[in-house]
Motif scaffolding. Structure first.
Motif, PDB file in Angstrom:
ATOM      1  N   THR A 266       0.789  -1.185   0.132  1.00 30.44           N
ATOM      2  CA  THR A 266       0.067  -0.006   0.018  1.00 30.44           C
ATOM      3  C   THR A 266       0.919   1.093   0.023  1.00 30.44           C
ATOM      4  OG1 THR A 266      -0.236  -0.551   2.463  1.00 30.44           O
ATOM      5  CG2 THR A 266      -2.363  -0.876   0.902  1.00 30.44           C
ATOM      6  N   LEU A 267       2.350   1.072   0.183  1.00 29.56           N
ATOM      7  CA  LEU A 267       3.458   2.221   0.082  1.00 29.56           C
ATOM      8  C   LEU A 267       2.952   2.883  -1.405  1.00 29.56           C
ATOM      9  CD1 LEU A 267       6.144   2.349  -1.477  1.00 29.56           C
ATOM     10  CD2 LEU A 267       6.508   0.429   0.231  1.00 29.56           C
ATOM     11  N   VAL A 268       2.551   1.848  -2.321  1.00 30.19           N
ATOM     12  CA  VAL A 268       2.625   2.589  -3.807  1.00 30.19           C
ATOM     13  C   VAL A 268       1.451   3.442  -3.836  1.00 30.19           C
ATOM     14  CG1 VAL A 268       2.435   1.869  -6.277  1.00 30.19           C
ATOM     15  CG2 VAL A 268       3.727   0.510  -4.572  1.00 30.19           C
ATOM     16  N   PRO A 269       0.213   3.156  -3.612  1.00 31.72           N
ATOM     17  CA  PRO A 269      -0.888   4.097  -4.014  1.00 31.72           C
ATOM     18  C   PRO A 269      -0.734   5.672  -3.132  1.00 31.72           C
ATOM     19  CG  PRO A 269      -1.851   2.153  -2.912  1.00 31.72           C
ATOM     20  CD  PRO A 269      -0.523   1.950  -3.332  1.00 31.72           C
ATOM     21  N   GLU A 270      -0.364   4.990  -1.753  1.00 32.84           N
ATOM     22  CA  GLU A 270      -0.158   6.167  -0.760  1.00 32.84           C
ATOM     23  C   GLU A 270       0.704   7.222  -1.328  1.00 32.84           C
ATOM     24  OE1 GLU A 270      -0.700   6.092   3.294  1.00 32.84           O
ATOM     25  OE2 GLU A 270      -1.672   3.984   3.269  1.00 32.84           O
ATOM     26  N   GLY A 271       2.122   6.774  -1.662  1.00 30.37           N
ATOM     27  CA  GLY A 271       3.152   7.183  -2.083  1.00 30.37           C
ATOM     28  C   GLY A 271       2.808   8.401  -3.168  1.00 30.37           C
ATOM     29  N   ILE A 272       2.112   7.653  -4.067  1.00 34.63           N
ATOM     30  CA  ILE A 272       1.778   8.413  -5.220  1.00 34.63           C
ATOM     31  C   ILE A 272       1.081   9.649  -4.962  1.00 34.63           C
ATOM     32  CG2 ILE A 272       0.596   8.181  -7.507  1.00 34.63           C
ATOM     33  CD1 ILE A 272       1.493   5.432  -7.840  1.00 34.63           C
ATOM     34  N   VAL A 273       0.035   9.415  -4.255  1.00 29.59           N
ATOM     35  CA  VAL A 273      -1.060  10.384  -3.732  1.00 29.59           C
ATOM     36  C   VAL A 273      -0.206  11.635  -3.157  1.00 29.59           C
ATOM     37  CG1 VAL A 273      -3.117  11.126  -2.654  1.00 29.59           C
ATOM     38  CG2 VAL A 273      -3.028   8.886  -3.986  1.00 29.59           C
ATOM     39  N   VAL A 274       0.460  11.218  -2.084  1.00 30.33           N
ATOM     40  CA  VAL A 274       1.291  12.270  -1.307  1.00 30.33           C
ATOM     41  C   VAL A 274       1.874  13.244  -2.287  1.00 30.33           C
ATOM     42  CG1 VAL A 274       2.803  12.862   0.573  1.00 30.33           C
ATOM     43  CG2 VAL A 274       1.053  11.038   0.743  1.00 30.33           C
ATOM     44  N   TRP A 275       2.960  12.232  -3.381  1.00 29.79           N
ATOM     45  CA  TRP A 275       3.747  13.065  -4.082  1.00 29.79           C
ATOM     46  C   TRP A 275       3.154  13.919  -5.269  1.00 29.79           C
ATOM     47  CZ3 TRP A 275       4.041  12.497  -9.432  1.00 29.79           C
ATOM     48  CH2 TRP A 275       5.485  12.984 -10.064  1.00 29.79           C
ATOM     49  N   LEU A 276       1.802  13.425  -5.630  1.00 30.20           N
ATOM     50  CA  LEU A 276       1.064  14.374  -6.514  1.00 30.20           C
ATOM     51  C   LEU A 276       0.576  15.764  -5.677  1.00 30.20           C
ATOM     52  CD1 LEU A 276      -1.007  11.795  -8.346  1.00 30.20           C
ATOM     53  CD2 LEU A 276       0.562  13.232  -9.260  1.00 30.20           C
ATOM     54  N   LEU A 277       0.294  15.376  -4.510  1.00 27.41           N
ATOM     55  CA  LEU A 277      -0.228  16.681  -3.958  1.00 27.41           C
ATOM     56  C   LEU A 277       0.846  17.798  -3.370  1.00 27.41           C
ATOM     57  CD1 LEU A 277      -2.758  14.889  -1.260  1.00 27.41           C
ATOM     58  CD2 LEU A 277      -3.337  16.317  -3.360  1.00 27.41           C
ATOM     59  N   ALA A 278       2.019  16.852  -3.069  1.00 27.11           N
ATOM     60  CA  ALA A 278       3.369  17.825  -2.614  1.00 27.11           C
ATOM     61  C   ALA A 278       3.941  18.573  -3.718  1.00 27.11           C
ATOM     62  CB  ALA A 278       4.302  16.827  -1.949  1.00 27.11           C
ATOM     63  N   THR A 279       3.734  17.684  -5.033  1.00 25.68           N
ATOM     64  CA  THR A 279       4.400  18.410  -6.245  1.00 25.68           C
ATOM     65  C   THR A 279       3.467  19.436  -6.873  1.00 25.68           C
ATOM     66  OG1 THR A 279       3.885  16.701  -7.494  1.00 25.68           O
ATOM     67  CG2 THR A 279       6.211  16.596  -6.512  1.00 25.68           C
ATOM     68  N   ARG A 280       2.300  19.540  -6.356  1.00 32.23           N
ATOM     69  CA  ARG A 280       1.236  20.447  -6.977  1.00 32.23           C
ATOM     70  C   ARG A 280       0.978  21.446  -6.026  1.00 32.23           C
ATOM     71  NH1 ARG A 280       1.823  16.418  -9.841  1.00 32.23           N
ATOM     72  NH2 ARG A 280       0.772  16.076 -11.907  1.00 32.23           N
ATOM     73  N   ASP A 281       1.846  21.563  -4.970  1.00 32.59           N
ATOM     74  CA  ASP A 281       1.769  22.584  -4.163  1.00 32.59           C
ATOM     75  C   ASP A 281       0.202  22.583  -3.463  1.00 32.59           C
ATOM     76  OD1 ASP A 281       2.797  24.676  -2.654  1.00 32.59           O
ATOM     77  OD2 ASP A 281       2.341  26.332  -4.078  1.00 32.59           O
TER      78      ASP A 281
END
Lengths: 145, 508
Positions: A82-97
């Motif tokens: 579950t690190l995969v979906p969770e990581g992707i979502v946090v990364w998307l949010l973090a890189t889009r400010d």
């Protein structure tokens, strides 16, 4: 540990705060990212907090999915993958400010190293050592309170 | 609620019984007058099997109770004696893997390091760890070898001074003491001894082997204990004969013992060329997922209901445990019904062997019941009622794998407790216990009777007759004793310190 919903949430928050906090504190100075150390710490701890807050929503989803399992368990592998979906979502949010409190852009490489190492540490502790100080924890579905 | 017979209220002791036995509550003077030597100890555990061991381990390690404050009264010389006997005769010798989780360690109350880690270190192999990682989706559940489990228990028993606490003999009864506490009567070569204690813990296991009425009738009527055997009794002669000559064996049941017996029969045929024909009789035949709700469907196929362990995994700490803890009476009985029924584990090598046997035409399954059994020459004829009608089946042996007898009224000590000490039965007929495993109605002043293991089945916690279930029950007992102020609570710091003592093999 076979979780209940309350146990999932409590365990996540506790382990991210304690284990995640320790890993983040130790790792931040050596992450491949520029900027003053204060800003770097701010960035990594904001990301850690985002994983914790968003995680409450994720736990609701996992709990719902678990209902289709007869054993009402959550296999060890699921807790890792579950690190995969969770990581992707946090990364998307973090890189889009979209994560409040970040001092600047989040480099993907540093984010990945930080996120994966925190996840692995939390997952490893949850699958064994956590039982040593807390003898009631595993029999209460992961509840600490 | 199952009612006991009227004799509880109108009991009268036979003339040859000592008069003391007739009284529900005993005074110190009465015991003294009866000439029974008295021994004082705060906590007595009756049984001396796995249930006693796990409970006293918890009290010693987590509760900080000294060995001198505990006595284990038992006819067993070591705690795993009965367990090892039952596993051996039911085709699980020490080298086989039992149906128990990696973190379910009777010798280690933290369950860490798990058996998989221990095995990985001992064998210098990551295979056990990978199995835990991939279970149960891409691999079978990891389960430990019996030998490793029993060696761990032996080591822990030495560490906690188990044999300093053990007093061997037959326990006859537990009676309430006027003024609080209990007298437990133990009988051995030295005669009778009374143990005067504050608390009593009962972990006496099963009353014996269970035989379905038709099996019992056959064995009793014909005095034949050769052709019809229970999977939990020594029945090596069946395999020996079947290796020497062709024969047909009827295996009855669908649980884990059935699987072990089938594996033995199939292996004997594949390995040694025996010509055994196997017929398996299921009382309830499952041919797919089954259950009343889309969120409670258990896998099943070819007659078997499949489940990793004795109960769904969430019974030992997840949502099933939490749910059951809140339920009372018939609502609780309904959930027991929902999760009940005999199950076995889905193991890849068992599946492969069953498929071979099926394909070879020497393994057949049928769903139904036995109406009647009779001897016909050297063979037996079993009349089987099934969905398609009634058929007679000629067989050489019947191996009945339908289980053990959990009827508390058939156990001497428990029956006495029901008759004389205020204990009652729960909706499933076992002892009615609180969430703390205190036997309801049997309190005596400051004293409590606790019951764990099979006798407490049907209570607020479903997995009582399992390793992890015994630890959960022991924790509840210890917590209750601590709440009452008679032992310590174990916080995080002391737990870590005790764990290091365990890891280094140092005494508690």
């Amino acid at each position: 540990m076979v979780p209940t919903l309350a146990g999932r949430i409590q365990t996540r928050l506790f382990l991210l705060a304690v284990i995640g906090g320790l890993v983040t504190a130790a790792l931040t100075p050596i992450l491949p990212v520029d900027g003053p150390l204060g800003d770097r710490y701010q960035a990594t701890f904001v990301v850690l907090a985002a994983v914790a807050v968003l995680g409450i929503g994720w736990e609701l989803i996992y709990h719902f999915l678990m209902q289709w399992r007869w054993e009402k368990d959550w296999p060890t592998l699921f807790g890792l993958l579950t690190l995969v979906p969770e990581g992707i979502v946090v990364w998307l949010l973090a890189t889009r400010d979209l994560v409040p409190g970040l001092p600047g852009p989040v480099p993907t490489e540093a984010f990945t190293i930080h996120f994966v190492l925190v996840w692995l540490a939390v997952w490893l502790v949850a699958n064994g050592p956590m039982r040593v100080p807390f003898i009631h924890w595993r029999f209460r579905g992961g509840r600490l309170l | 609620m199952t009612l006991l017979d009227d004799s509880i209220h109108t009991r009268s002791a036979p003339a040859d019984r000592p008069p003391l036995d007739r009284f529900d509550v005993w005074t110190d003077e009465m015991v003294d007058a009866a000439g029974i030597p008295l021994h004082d100890v705060p906590f007595v555990s009756v049984g001396g099997g796995m249930g006693s061991f796990v409970t006293v381990d918890y009290l010693r390690v987590a509760g900080g109770v000294p060995a001198s404050d505990i006595r284990v009264l038992s006819n067993l010389s070591h705690p795993w004696q009965t367990y090892e006997h039952l596993t051996r005769v039911s085709q699980l010798p020490r080298q086989k893997r039992i149906r128990s989780d990696s973190a379910s360690r009777p010798d280690n109350l933290w369950g860490f390091p798990s058996f998989a880690i221990q095995e990985a270190v001992a064998r210098k192999s990551v295979k056990p760890l990978l199995q835990v990682l991939f279970e149960p989706v891409f691999a079978d559940f990891y389960t430990p070898e019996l030998d490793m489990v029993l060696k761990g228990i032996e080591r822990e028993a030495h560490r906690i001074g188990y044999w300093d606490m053990l007093v061997q003999g037959e326990v006859r009864m537990v009676r309430r003491r006027a003024g609080g506490g209990y007298f437990t009567i133990l009988e051995n070569a030295d005669g009778r001894t009374a143990f005067r204690s504050r608390d009593v813990h009962l972990a006496v296991g099963y009353a014996g082997l269970r035989f379905l009425p038709d099996m019992q009738a056959f064995r009793t009527k014909l005095n034949d204990f050769h052709h019809v055997v229970n999977g939990y009794e020594d029945h090596e002669h069946v395999y020996e004969v079947l290796r020497r000559r062709p024969g047909t064996v009827l295996v009855r049941g669908g649980g884990i013992v059935t699987s072990a017996v089938l594996e033995r029969l199939i292996t004997d045929r594949l390995k040694y060329g025996s010509q055994t024909q196997i017929v398996q009789l299921f009382r309830t035949y499952y041919d797919g997922r089954h259950g009343s709700h889309m969120w409670s469907r258990r896998p099943g196929r070819n007659g078997f209901a499949y489940q990793g362990f004795n109960y769904p995994k969430s019974a030992w700490g997840g949502q099933l445990k939490a749910r059951m803890r809140r339920l009372e009476g018939s609502a609780r009985a309904e959930v027991y019904d929902e999760i009940g029924g005999t199950t076995t584990a889905w193991r890849r090598h068992w599946q492969r062997n069953l498929a071979k046997a099926r394909k070879g035409g020497w393994y057949h399954t049928v769903g139904g019941t036995i109406q009647d059994m009779r001897l016909d020459g050297d063979q037996m004829v079993a009349r089987i009622q099934h969905a398609g009608g009634v058929n007679d089946l000629r067989v050489d042996y019947v191996i009945d794998c339908t289980g053990l007898d959990g009827d508390v009224s058939r156990h001497e000590v428990l029956k006495d407790l029901l008759q004389h000490s205020g204990a009652t039965q729960n909706p499933l007929g076992r002892l009615d216990v609180e969430r703390s495993f205190e036997v309801r109605g049997a309190g005596s002043g400051i004293g409590r009777v606790y019951a764990t293991g099979a006798a407490s089945f049907g209570g607020y916690f479903p997995g009582v007759d399992t390793f992890l279930g015994l630890q959960i029950s022991a924790q509840e007992v210890m917590d209750d004793v601590a709440r009452r102020g008679y032992c310590r609570r174990m916080g995080a710091g002391r737990s870590i310190a005790q764990w290091f003592k365990w890891a280094n093999g140092r005494p508690v």
